[in-house]
Design a protein around this motif. Sequence first.
Motif, mmCIF file in Angstrom:
data_model
loop_
_atom_site.group_PDB
_atom_site.id
_atom_site.type_symbol
_atom_site.label_atom_id
_atom_site.label_comp_id
_atom_site.label_asym_id
_atom_site.label_seq_id
_atom_site.Cartn_x
_atom_site.Cartn_y
_atom_site.Cartn_z
ATOM 1 N N VAL A 36 -7.862 -1.122 -0.103
ATOM 2 C CA VAL A 36 -6.638 -0.921 0.893
ATOM 3 C C VAL A 36 -5.636 -2.126 0.283
ATOM 4 C CG1 VAL A 36 -5.471 -1.067 3.173
ATOM 5 C CG2 VAL A 36 -7.726 0.041 2.995
ATOM 6 N N ASN A 65 -3.902 2.396 -7.956
ATOM 7 C CA ASN A 65 -3.326 2.685 -6.593
ATOM 8 C C ASN A 65 -1.923 3.515 -6.708
ATOM 9 O OD1 ASN A 65 -3.764 2.196 -3.553
ATOM 10 N ND2 ASN A 65 -1.887 1.239 -3.571
ATOM 11 N N THR A 102 -1.310 1.688 0.696
ATOM 12 C CA THR A 102 -2.226 1.994 1.640
ATOM 13 C C THR A 102 -2.306 1.188 2.850
ATOM 14 O OG1 THR A 102 -4.061 1.175 0.224
ATOM 15 C CG2 THR A 102 -3.262 3.362 -0.280
ATOM 16 N N GLY A 107 -1.785 5.208 7.315
ATOM 17 C CA GLY A 107 -1.716 6.151 5.944
ATOM 18 C C GLY A 107 -3.501 6.165 5.542
ATOM 19 N N THR A 109 -6.362 6.772 2.197
ATOM 20 C CA THR A 109 -6.799 5.802 1.010
ATOM 21 C C THR A 109 -6.948 6.691 -0.265
ATOM 22 O OG1 THR A 109 -9.001 6.649 1.722
ATOM 23 C CG2 THR A 109 -8.297 4.593 2.523
ATOM 24 N N TRP A 127 -5.472 11.018 -3.828
ATOM 25 C CA TRP A 127 -4.801 9.889 -3.286
ATOM 26 C C TRP A 127 -4.405 11.036 -1.639
ATOM 27 C CZ3 TRP A 127 -4.683 10.041 -8.245
ATOM 28 C CH2 TRP A 127 -4.560 9.263 -9.056
ATOM 29 N N VAL A 130 -1.529 9.031 1.502
ATOM 30 C CA VAL A 130 -1.036 7.698 1.226
ATOM 31 C C VAL A 130 0.572 7.509 1.472
ATOM 32 C CG1 VAL A 130 -2.943 7.332 -0.524
ATOM 33 C CG2 VAL A 130 -0.836 8.496 -1.374
ATOM 34 N N ASP A 137 4.360 4.614 6.689
ATOM 35 C CA ASP A 137 3.424 5.765 6.969
ATOM 36 C C ASP A 137 4.397 6.775 7.502
ATOM 37 O OD1 ASP A 137 3.563 4.630 9.468
ATOM 38 O OD2 ASP A 137 1.612 4.184 9.476
#
Length: 274
Positions: A36, A65, A102, A107, A109, A127, A130, A137
């Motif tokens: 995260v 990410n 994230t 949200g 992961t 994803w 996300v 979020d």
Amino acid sequence: MKKITLCALLSLFAFSNYAAAGPVTSGFNNLGTVAVCDDCYTPEVTLGFNANYFGNTFDTTYVSNNGYVTFGSGQGTYTPTGLTANYFGAPIIAPFFSDVDTRAAAGGTVTYGNGTYAGQNAFGVTWNQVGYYQARDDKLNTFQLILVDRNATGAGNFDIYFNYDQVQWETGEADLGVNGLGGISASVGFANGSGAAGTYNQLAGSLVNGALLDGGIHSLAAGTNNGVTGQYLFQVRNGVITAVPEPETYAMLVAGLGLVGAMSRRRQRSKAAV
């Protein structure tokens, strides 16, 4: 900011050669979950097969990410550099290059792993729900990259699937986005990082505000290039990326085939009536 010119697809294949598959699917999580975070990437992870990408063969990758994987080295870049001649960096495959974050409470992961897809060994990254920078979020995206082993057709050959369920945001706050919109929008595509001709391809709608979003003129979740809504399929053969037609071309081909079929049926009815 300089205007980015979209490059054409390297080659055009008949869509009838491709088997349909679903959009975002589960099961690619056995190798792990990206921490995260904001702007992080994994250590080197195994693909499970060899992939010849623009003439260099890789059996590992790095999962970022920020909506992409790279080869040879990891990358946490968050500003969606256009995947054109202006891109210089690690070889990259990007289903949605933008500033994923994230850390937000609601949200999701980023998971990755090996499995099977389209009847072949595969490596996938998901994803899932996300958010975007800075730990937002209120809008969430779900998309997926799957690399499929096609070594049976030639050493290093593989297929690339981009799968999309939902694209609600396009930009992080560090890239001038407001509530996930505007600013420097996401880019989607491929590049080997050299900037040389024939080593990159950026999909229509990349870097264009609103274009790739649900309801946008190049909506990723509503479009297709192989007849499966929300899915884009590309073949890599002998290191070169080829593809079925882009969405508009595919639609025209389908319409054309429908017209040909209708004309054929009319001829058959006319002949039967004689």
